[in-house]
Enzyme design. Structure first.
Site, PDB file in Angstrom:
ATOM      1  N   ASP A 188       5.838   6.389  -0.555  1.00  0.00           N
ATOM      2  CA  ASP A 188       5.671   4.969  -0.331  1.00  0.00           C
ATOM      3  C   ASP A 188       6.122   4.121  -1.485  1.00  0.00           C
ATOM      4  OD1 ASP A 188       4.230   2.590   0.535  1.00  0.00           O
ATOM      5  OD2 ASP A 188       3.483   4.116   2.100  1.00  0.00           O
ATOM      6  N   HIS A 246       1.546  -1.784  -0.748  1.00  0.00           N
ATOM      7  CA  HIS A 246       1.464  -0.876   0.526  1.00  0.00           C
ATOM      8  C   HIS A 246       1.179   0.422   0.255  1.00  0.00           C
ATOM      9  CE1 HIS A 246       2.972   1.530   4.096  1.00  0.00           C
ATOM     10  NE2 HIS A 246       2.827   0.602   4.651  1.00  0.00           N
ATOM     11  N   SER A 429       1.293   2.523   9.693  1.00  0.00           N
ATOM     12  CA  SER A 429       1.176   2.930   8.386  1.00  0.00           C
ATOM     13  C   SER A 429      -0.227   3.327   7.946  1.00  0.00           C
ATOM     14  CB  SER A 429       1.671   1.997   7.435  1.00  0.00           C
ATOM     15  OG  SER A 429       2.756   1.630   7.418  1.00  0.00           O
TER      16      SER A 429
END
Length: 604
Positions: A188, A246, A429
């Site tokens: 990520d 994120h 996600s």
């Protein structure tokens, strides 16, 4: 899921929402809505590209020598006419990937037409096995328990872990496992410092090979996975945007520290997260992601030290439009061959997942997103490639508590300029790491490590039915992830007398009035004499939906049953062609709530 564009766009996927919860004080928690819906990844699919992946066939001069590979790329530029049309355009060899392909980079990007011409020319070379753009990928994020830890925000905000309607039944699973001993790689944006995460983080690695994308001084890959922020203030490269952090949020869902009297909880809080940074400003290159997948699973990558903590599970909350790239599929196949389960997000484009990667790649568990209600989140991709669903949140649709909540940083740029907080996001996600965390729970207590195929069958077989109708035009897999049921199948009972709880039934004597909620398991036993024939088991009548599992000598599970019947409704039938003398165990499982069902066993 961090959405990736076909080439170089860095816009987030649709249905991206963020709310931030600060530390609690006398006035209560504070909320900040930080991001709203962003452009679809489809709109960015025709962006420019400057990097390409070329795999030369074994036995060719180009395969044997990177200098020969570079020379062949220069020849292709000339043959395609692009070099003549664009004076001063040059090409350099960046690296050789783990799978043997070469990454080449042009001095300036090509538009869609020129890029297609170059790819056609490369593909026409008999020495080339395949050639494809090294496209930039982006995240797709932000779009009654028996054990309840003491994390102060768990009960109020983390519905996705414990809600009987929309959650994954995690607290009940924690009675059996917390994921101890398992490594989960989160591929990520990297990780930021957070005192509710740090204790479960391994060192990781930064695979970003472009200084503009990484915000580091050079193009070199480096140890560590610090997230420098993925904000962009240069709209000549990709759209302007703030940092998402994120990877921190995704890692929190997997393994945020739990029962520590602080913040929130993670699904597999006894596991360790291996953060692998592949996404930065404007996204991340396919070649970097592919190498990261191989490395995270314990494979060898040229120029990168060996991974001393190979992951049993990889989570990729990233994706974008287009069929699964050869480079990415090869990397996933390598990881699965290494025994690593690969979990990916379905995508946030309200579209069929078959048109997106890695959602459409083989050998993955592809996860769709559901809301507080247990219904499909409006942004979630769907279709036959979606294996099962998990909470992704509805964001503003369901109010602040409709988000998926985990650790976060509240800076709009660099993490050092922000504070450690807890944030709510919505997107596929957020759904994917619920599944990755549950895989860690399963592998932690499995008597022997399950293969990726066994893990997929287990999770799909134990998923609970959607509490609301899912339209046939937008299928979302086998159901909603059920952590407790998955663990019950791995370790169905405790102690040496596992079968002692089975209720005995007699030949040709129906047992009626069976009822239970979703996930209920009723266990029965039948003693079969020597010489019996025509052995069969059946359920019928009543309402709801049950499945029927039968095994000889041991309690059947979703992974291991001699015979099974899983037709819709209550009319199930399982037959044994050659009966053995001894005890058969019969399990009736509530696929949905059921009532008034009859079980019968028969033999001659």
């Amino acid at each position: 899921m961090y959405q990736f564009s076909r080439l170089s766009a860095c816009a987030l996927a649709a249905a991206i929402s963020v709310a931030v919860l600060g530390a609690a004080d006398a006035a209560g928690p504070r909320f900040v809505v930080r991001a709203t819906e962003a452009p679809s990844s489809r709109a960015a699919a025709d962006a420019m590209t400057r990097r390409y992946i070329v795999r030369y066939r074994n036995g060719t001069a180009q395969r044997a020598s990177t200098l020969q590979a570079l020379g062949a790329a220069r020849t292709a530029l000339s043959r395609s006419g692009i070099a003549a049309a664009k004076p001063g355009l040059s090409v350099r060899h960046l690296r050789r990937l783990a799978g043997g392909a070469d990454v080449i980079e042009l001095s300036r990007p090509l538009d869609r037409v020129s890029s297609a011409a170059l790819l056609r020319t490369l593909a026409s070379d008999p020495a080339v096995a395949y050639a494809e753009p090294d496209r930039l990928l982006q995240h797709t994020g932000m779009a009654a328990p028996s054990l309840m830890p003491n994390d102060p925000y768990l009960a109020q905000y983390q519905w996705h872990l414990h809600s009987p309607i929309g959650g994954i039944n995690a607290p009940a699973a924690w009675d059996k496992s917390n994921g101890a001993g398992v490594v989960v790689a989160v591929i990520d944006t990297g990780i930021t410092d957070h005192n509710d995460l740090d204790g479960n983080m391994l060192p990781g690695y930064d695979f970003i090979s472009d200084a503009f994308v990484s915000r580091r001084p050079t193009d070199e890959r480096v140890a560590g996975a610090h997230d420098y922020g993925d904000w962009n203030n240069d709209d000549t490269q990709c759209p302007l945007r703030s940092s998402s952090f994120h990877g921190t949020h995704v890692a929190g869902t997997v393994a945020e520290m739990t029962n520590n009297g602080r913040g929130m909880a993670g699904v597999a809080h006894g596991a360790k997260v291996l953060p692998v940074r592949v996404l930065g400003r404007c996204g991340g290159y396919l070649s970097d992601i592919a190498d990261a997948v191989v490395w995270a699973s314990g494979g060898s990558v040229p120029g990168v030290p060996a991974n001393t903590n190979p992951a049993e599970v990889i989570n990729m909350s990233l994706g974008g439009p287009g069929a699964c790239d050869v480079t990415l599929q090869s990397a996933i196949d390598t990881a699965v061959a290494n025994g690593t389960t690969v979990v990916v997000a379905a995508g946030n484009d309200n579209d069929d997942a078959s048109g997106y990667a890695p959602a459409s790649c083989n050998n993955t568990i592809t996860v769709g997103a559901t809301r507080v209600t247990g219904g499909r989140a409006s942004y979630s991709n769907y279709g036959s490639h979606v294996d099962l669903s998990a909470p992704g949140g509805g964001g503003g649709v369901d109010g602040y508590d409709g988000y998926v909540w985990q650790a976060l940083n509240d800076s709009l740029t660099a993490p050092e300029l922000g504070a450690q907080v807890y944030g709510g996001m919505s997107g596929t996600s957020m759904a994917s790491p619920h599944v990755a965390g549950t895989v860690a729970l399963v592998q932690s207590i499995a008597p022997a490590p399950l293969t990726p195929a066994q893990v997929e069958a287990l999770l799909k077989g134990t998923a609970r039915a959607f509490p609301v109708a899912i339209p046939s035009a937008t299928p979302m897999g086998s159901g909603i992830l059920n952590a407790k049921a998955a663990l019950n199948e791995v370790v169905p009972c405790q102690g040496p007398d596992c079968e002692s709880s089975a209720r005995p039934i007699a030949n040709k004597m129906p047992v009626g009035g069976l009822s239970g909620a979703i996930g209920t398991e009723l266990l029965y036993s039948l003693d079969v004499p020597v010489g019996a024939s025509g052995l069969s088991f059946m359920t019928y009548g009543g309402s709801g939906d049950v499945s029927l599992l039968v095994s000889y000598g041991t309690v059947p599970t979703a992974l291991a049953a001699d015979v099974r019947s899983v037709r819709p409704g209550n009319s199930e039938s399982a037959r044994i062609a050659v009966a053995r003398a001894g005890t058969y165990y019969i399990k009736v499982v509530g696929v949905k709530a059921f009532a008034g069902v009859t079980l019968e066993a028969r033999h001659n």
